[in-house]
Enzyme design. Structure first.
Site, short mmCIF file in Angstrom:
data_model
loop_
_atom_site.label_atom_id
_atom_site.label_comp_id
_atom_site.label_asym_id
_atom_site.label_seq_id
_atom_site.Cartn_x
_atom_site.Cartn_y
_atom_site.Cartn_z
N SER A 187 9.35 -0.46 -6.33
CA SER A 187 8.39 -1.37 -6.08
C SER A 187 7.84 -1.50 -4.61
CB SER A 187 8.64 -2.82 -6.49
OG SER A 187 7.84 -3.80 -6.21
N TYR A 200 16.83 4.81 1.01
CA TYR A 200 17.76 5.64 1.56
C TYR A 200 18.02 6.89 0.66
CZ TYR A 200 22.36 6.83 3.32
OH TYR A 200 23.48 7.69 3.51
#
Length: 316
Positions: A187, A200
């Site tokens: 999101s 990440y």
């Protein structure tokens, strides 16, 4: 290679990447073909997961649908079969003559609780045995506010840990074949709060040769989940709630062109950029100006009122 030479090489790569990105505005990249490729979609029983399933079905991909609800999953599967039955069997033409495709796409359904590591690994093992190697993995998460407080821990398992477990289950074979694509549905809101896991993973997996990674960051999707959420009315036209169908179509375009990240609407890119260059106090001022700091207040008020009404009914 000394540091001066490396500096020139890095500078050239940076300039070249800007040129390539600019060229895409004028020459849209060609979408890759996913016909016959095996696509695993988690949370396929409803919402965005179901819409992703329908989009991949229209492109004749073989679908492997995961959901905790057998009934919802089967409903999606039946929609997919309906699309398969309506697809023209011809896949192309050669010298004006239609070339018939011998491939017939299939859909498989599996009941899986992705919040449980053992369920993910055992289901992934079944898929590999019964379907074969996986080409695409669509990690479709679940929103935190969709669950009551006692299920928040489980929701975090679904939104964060499950993405890692599914990737770990299928990534080794993708690496062995040097082929695959992993999609994380997150999101745009997470880019300003707790998107540590998603972005990440995107940066790490995106660096592996042959394995593509796409991070999907839509703004608020108009599914009714955040009903009542409002920003400052003067700024609302710049940040409209997205129609689910539009959000998925934009995500599909990014997936099929191997785009590493997509934010919708596009104005979210500007907001993300400003967040990286502005001082913290300036960011807070910007949030307050557009009303982002209080946008959830109407939603929470409606939720509290609904909870109180339910408690009153139970008391009666």
């Amino acid at each position: 290679m000394n540091i001066v030479t490396e500096l020139f090489v890095v500078t050239f790569k940076i300039i070249w990447s800007f040129l390539l990105a600019g060229a895409k505005w004028f020459i849209p990249p060609r979408e890759k073909c996913v016909e016959g490729q095996v696509c695993v979609i988690t949370g396929a029983g409803r919402g965005l997961g179901r819409l992703f399933a329908l989009e991949f079905a229209r492109r004749r991909a073989t679908l492997v649908l995961w959901d905790i609800s057998r009934q919802s999953n089967e409903e999606t599967a039946e929609m997919v079969r309906e699309i398969y039955r309506g697809i023209n069997p011809s896949s192309g033409s050669l010298d004006g003559v239609q070339e018939l495709s011998l491939f017939q796409p299939k859909v498989y359904t599996y009941v899986c609780d992705v919040s449980k590591r053992e369920s993910v690994y055992s289901t992934a093992e079944k898929v590999c045995k019964e379907v074969g190697n996986i080409d695409l993995l669509i990690n479709n998460g679940r929103h935190l506010l969709e669950c009551p407080d006692e299920l928040i821990e489980k929701t975090m398992m679904v939104n964060c840990h499950a993405h890692l477990w599914t990737a770990k289950a299928f990534l080794p074979k993708m690496l062995e074949l040097n082929h695959g694509h992993i999609v994380t549905v997150a999101s745009s809101l997470g880019l300003f709060t707790t998107a540590g896991v998603e972005d990440y993973c995107a940066s790490k997996f995106g660096a592996i040769d042959g394995i593509k990674m796409t991070l999907v960051c839509p703004f608020l999707v108009d599914t009714g989940l955040f009903k009542g959420c409002k920003i400052r009315k003067e700024m609302a036209p710049l940040f409209p709630a997205l129609k689910p169908e539009y959000g998925v179509k934009q995500a599909m375009r990014a997936i099929l062109t191997d785009q590493p990240m997509i934010c919708t609407p596009r104005v979210m890119y500007m907001v993300t950029f400003m967040k990286t260059v502005l001082p913290f106090d300036a960011i807070v001022s910007m949030y307050r100006f557009i009303g982002a700091d209080k946008c959830m207040y109407p939603f929470l008020a409606q939720r509290k009122e609904s909870t109180n009404n339910n408690e009153s009914k139970i008391g009666i």
